[in-house]
Scaffold this motif. Structure first.
Motif, short mmCIF file in Angstrom:
data_model
loop_
_atom_site.label_atom_id
_atom_site.label_comp_id
_atom_site.label_asym_id
_atom_site.label_seq_id
_atom_site.Cartn_x
_atom_site.Cartn_y
_atom_site.Cartn_z
N LYS A 402 0.84 -1.19 0.00
CA LYS A 402 0.00 0.00 0.00
C LYS A 402 0.88 1.26 0.00
CE LYS A 402 -3.77 1.88 2.75
NZ LYS A 402 -3.43 2.31 4.11
N GLY A 403 1.91 1.24 0.86
CA GLY A 403 2.81 2.39 0.97
C GLY A 403 3.58 2.64 -0.32
N GLN A 405 2.74 1.74 -3.30
CA GLN A 405 1.79 2.20 -4.31
C GLN A 405 1.53 3.70 -4.16
OE1 GLN A 405 -1.81 -0.06 -4.16
NE2 GLN A 405 -2.05 0.00 -6.36
N GLU A 406 1.34 4.12 -2.89
CA GLU A 406 1.11 5.56 -2.65
C GLU A 406 2.32 6.39 -3.07
OE1 GLU A 406 0.00 5.74 1.48
OE2 GLU A 406 -2.00 4.93 1.04
N ASP A 407 3.52 5.82 -2.92
CA ASP A 407 4.73 6.55 -3.30
C ASP A 407 5.05 6.38 -4.79
OD1 ASP A 407 4.96 7.36 -0.72
OD2 ASP A 407 6.45 5.86 -0.14
N ARG A 443 7.96 5.10 7.30
CA ARG A 443 6.51 5.13 7.45
C ARG A 443 5.96 3.71 7.51
NH1 ARG A 443 5.13 7.63 2.66
NH2 ARG A 443 7.11 8.72 2.37
N TYR A 444 6.56 2.83 6.69
CA TYR A 444 6.15 1.43 6.73
C TYR A 444 6.47 0.82 8.10
CZ TYR A 444 6.97 -3.55 6.58
OH TYR A 444 6.99 -4.86 6.93
#
Ligand SMILES: *[C@@H]1O[C@H](CO)[C@@H](O)[C@H](O)[C@H]1NC(C)=O
Ligand SMILES: *[C@@H]1O[C@H](CO)[C@@H](O)[C@H](O)[C@H]1NC(C)=O
Ligand SMILES: *[C@@H]1O[C@H](CO)[C@@H](O)[C@H](O)[C@H]1NC(C)=O
Ligand SMILES: *[C@@H]1O[C@H](CO)[C@@H](O)[C@H](O)[C@H]1NC(C)=O
Length: 523
Positions: A402-403, A405-407, A443-444
């Motif tokens: 998810k992280g 993908q957001e980045d 963040r992860y």
């Protein structure tokens, strides 16, 4: 024909009667409103407003006399000259500072309600986030109100909200602060009985205080919240919502929102099986706060078992379902040691007794010092418990994907395995995170599922419990001087809140002993 005119006459007569009754009602209502308005009107509104500001730069806050608010004009003072000055209403990072001043009008409104008390104008930072709401918002507000000896008739004015998500906000009852109202500018902020929109008929206050002087316990605030304000805050919350039958009253209230008490219903108690309840240990209550969306402790059940085997009572908490401020206070009141993954819940410890202990279960590769600041100021022992071994690390594929993908990062499957593997992925961060922002892995790691080293943690908890007689005898400052109030990375927080000039504990500078080592959990 005859019948029709009779009916018409009858209808007209009735209508007239009803109109007369309505008219009479109107007159009576009007008169009663007039009377109550007149009660509030006073001659003091003939004097011009005054302004006086203190502090400099980010820490500037202002006092005004005769400060009015109404729907049409917002907040204003009255003077022929522009004596209004900018004040910072935020207590957070510098880039979130918000400077605000009231409008200036040359004349008072013809009619106004007068409140002979103080209005506190303030800003909130991320109120949906319990700890930001608490430590960057409510506690600074509480602290300035105490500094000004606020009465129960003081009012509040919300000037600004940073990261505003009122839909996500549980309606929070803050009536422990005052019996006065809180004026808000948006109808979606009227979440409890306390919030009101600016009235049509202006309301004028004898005095207003705008801003706080940039006060909070974090490194980024220029001024501090005195430790005794944390203690008074706790006492005020308990006497208003919990003690002397208040809790029963609160529970019986019709809630607007079922999330307010959800945490109470979802709490589980695990008590040791001991025949003799005089055994000291059974009186020890360990709070374990689990999280279910992120930062989940995978082996919380093992931890609970091990703690219960030590004859401690475990309160297993879940705040993800929702929890109001009174319910949080109620649940935390009797906890001796609170264990929770890094996050919001660590702030709840301000409702525990002074000198009790809070332990943050950190990810293997992510730890931060935010809560060392609030707890060195409020007088709780705070420890970052970070596991050094791969045993505590859990590859959280879903979160990582998810992280990434957001980045906007597409990582090969083999790289992803390495990225989530037992070594800190320097190589892959360099490879995939081009540019300055390389914080994606942090963040992860901050949010990833984790395991806790049960053996080491239980050993640490035992040491804390065994130290209680010593801790009870010492002041919080003495504990800090011994390296026993926080650890292992809390020297910056200790400097601001305990040792440097302007600290939370009386403000006088104290010598720092360079030899002192802060206690490391699980050594
Ligand atoms: C406002 O209250 C103060 C005491 O708090 C009192 O001295 C003063 O006379 C009051 N002013 C008015 C206009 O009622
Ligand atoms: C609040 O009360 C204290 C103690 O009575 C007093 O020293 C202080 O000056 C007061 N503060 C203000 C702003 O009135
Ligand atoms: C817990 O209590 C039981 C029953 O009193 C006792 O036998 C046991 O030794 C205690 N365990 C610890 C670790 O203190
Ligand atoms: C606590 O202090 C009292 C006197 O102030 C002393 O008698 C007692 O031994 C102390 N206890 C501990 C555990 O230090």
């Amino acid at each position: 024909m005859i019948n029709l005119t009779t009916i018409a006459k009858f209808v007209i007569r009735k209508t007239l009667l009803i109109l007369i009754i309505f008219w009479l009602f109107g007159v009576i209502l009007f008169l009663s409103l007039e009377v109550s308005d007149r009660e509030h009107l006073t001659i003091s509104l003939t004097e011009e407003s005054t302004s006086k500001c203190r502090g400099e730069g980010r820490a500037v806050f202002c006092e005004y006399t005769n400060f009015c608010v109404d729907r049409k004009n917002g907040a204003y003072i009255v003077n022929r000259k522009d004596i209004s000055k900018l004040a910072n209403v935020m207590n957070a990072d510098q880039n979130i500072d918000f400077f605000w001043k009231p409008k200036v009008k040359s004349r008072y409104p013809a009619k106004a309600q007068y409140i002979n008390d103080t209005l506190f104008a303030y800003g909130l930072y991320s109120p949906v986030h319990f700890s930001h709401w608490m430590f960057n918002g409510l506690l600074p507000l509480y602290s300035i109100m105490r500094s000004y000896n606020a009465t129960r008739n003081a009012w509040l004015l919300r000037i600004h909200t940073y990261r505003h998500q009122p839909i996500r906000m549980i309606p929070q009852d803050i009536s422990f602060l005052t019996d006065g109202k809180e004026i808000v500018f948006d109808s979606f902020d009227t979440l409890t009985e306390m919030q009101v929109l600016p009235p049509k008929v202006p309301i004028c206050f004898a005095k207003a205080v705008v801003g706080f002087g940039n006060r909070c316990s974090l490194n980024y605030c220029e001024n501090n919240i005195p430790a005794e304000h944390y203690e008074q805050f706790r006492k005020d919350v308990f006497s208003h919502f919990i003690h002397n039958g208040q809790w029963e009253l609160y529970k019986q209230k019709k809630y607007k929102d079922q999330r307010e008490l959800a945490c109470i219903d979802s709490t589980k108690i695990y008590a040791p099986i001991v025949s003799n309840d005089k055994i000291y240990h059974t009186k020890v209550i360990i709070g374990v706060l689990q999280r279910y969306h992120t930062r989940h402790i995978l082996n919380a059940d093992e931890l609970i078992d091990a703690l219960v085997k030590q004859n401690y009572t475990v309160k297993f908490l879940n705040f993800d379902v929702g929890c109001s401020l009174p319910a949080t206070a109620k649940l935390l009141e009797d906890i001796d040691v609170l264990i929770t993954p890094h996050g919001n819940g660590l702030g709840d410890a301000i409702f525990m007794m002074p000198k009790t202990t809070v332990i943050s279960i950190d990810n293997r590769f992510y730890s931060e010092a935010w809560f060392t600041y609030v707890h060195t100021a409020s007088g709780r022992r705070f420890y970052n418990f970070q596991c050094d071994s791969g045993d505590c690390q859990v590859a959280d594929f879903e979160l990582a994907q998810k992280g990434l993908q957001e980045d906007g990062i597409r990582m090969s499957y083999h790289d992803l395995l390495e990225y989530l593997g037992p070594k800190y992925p320097y190589r892959l961060i360099e490879k995939y995170y081009v540019g300055d922002d390389k914080s994606g892995y942090d963040r992860y790691a901050k949010d990833a599922v984790r395991r806790v080293d049960v053996e080491k943690l239980v050993k640490f908890v035992k040491e804390i419990i065994e130290e209680w007689p010593m801790v009870k005898n010492k002041s919080f400052i003495e504990l800090c001087e011994m390296g026993k109030c926080c650890g292992p990375w809390c020297s910056d927080a200790l400097k601001k809140n305990v040792f440097a000039k302007g600290n939370a504990w009386g403000g006088v500078e104290r010598p720092i002993d360079a030899e002192t080592v802060n206690w490391k959990a699980g050594n």
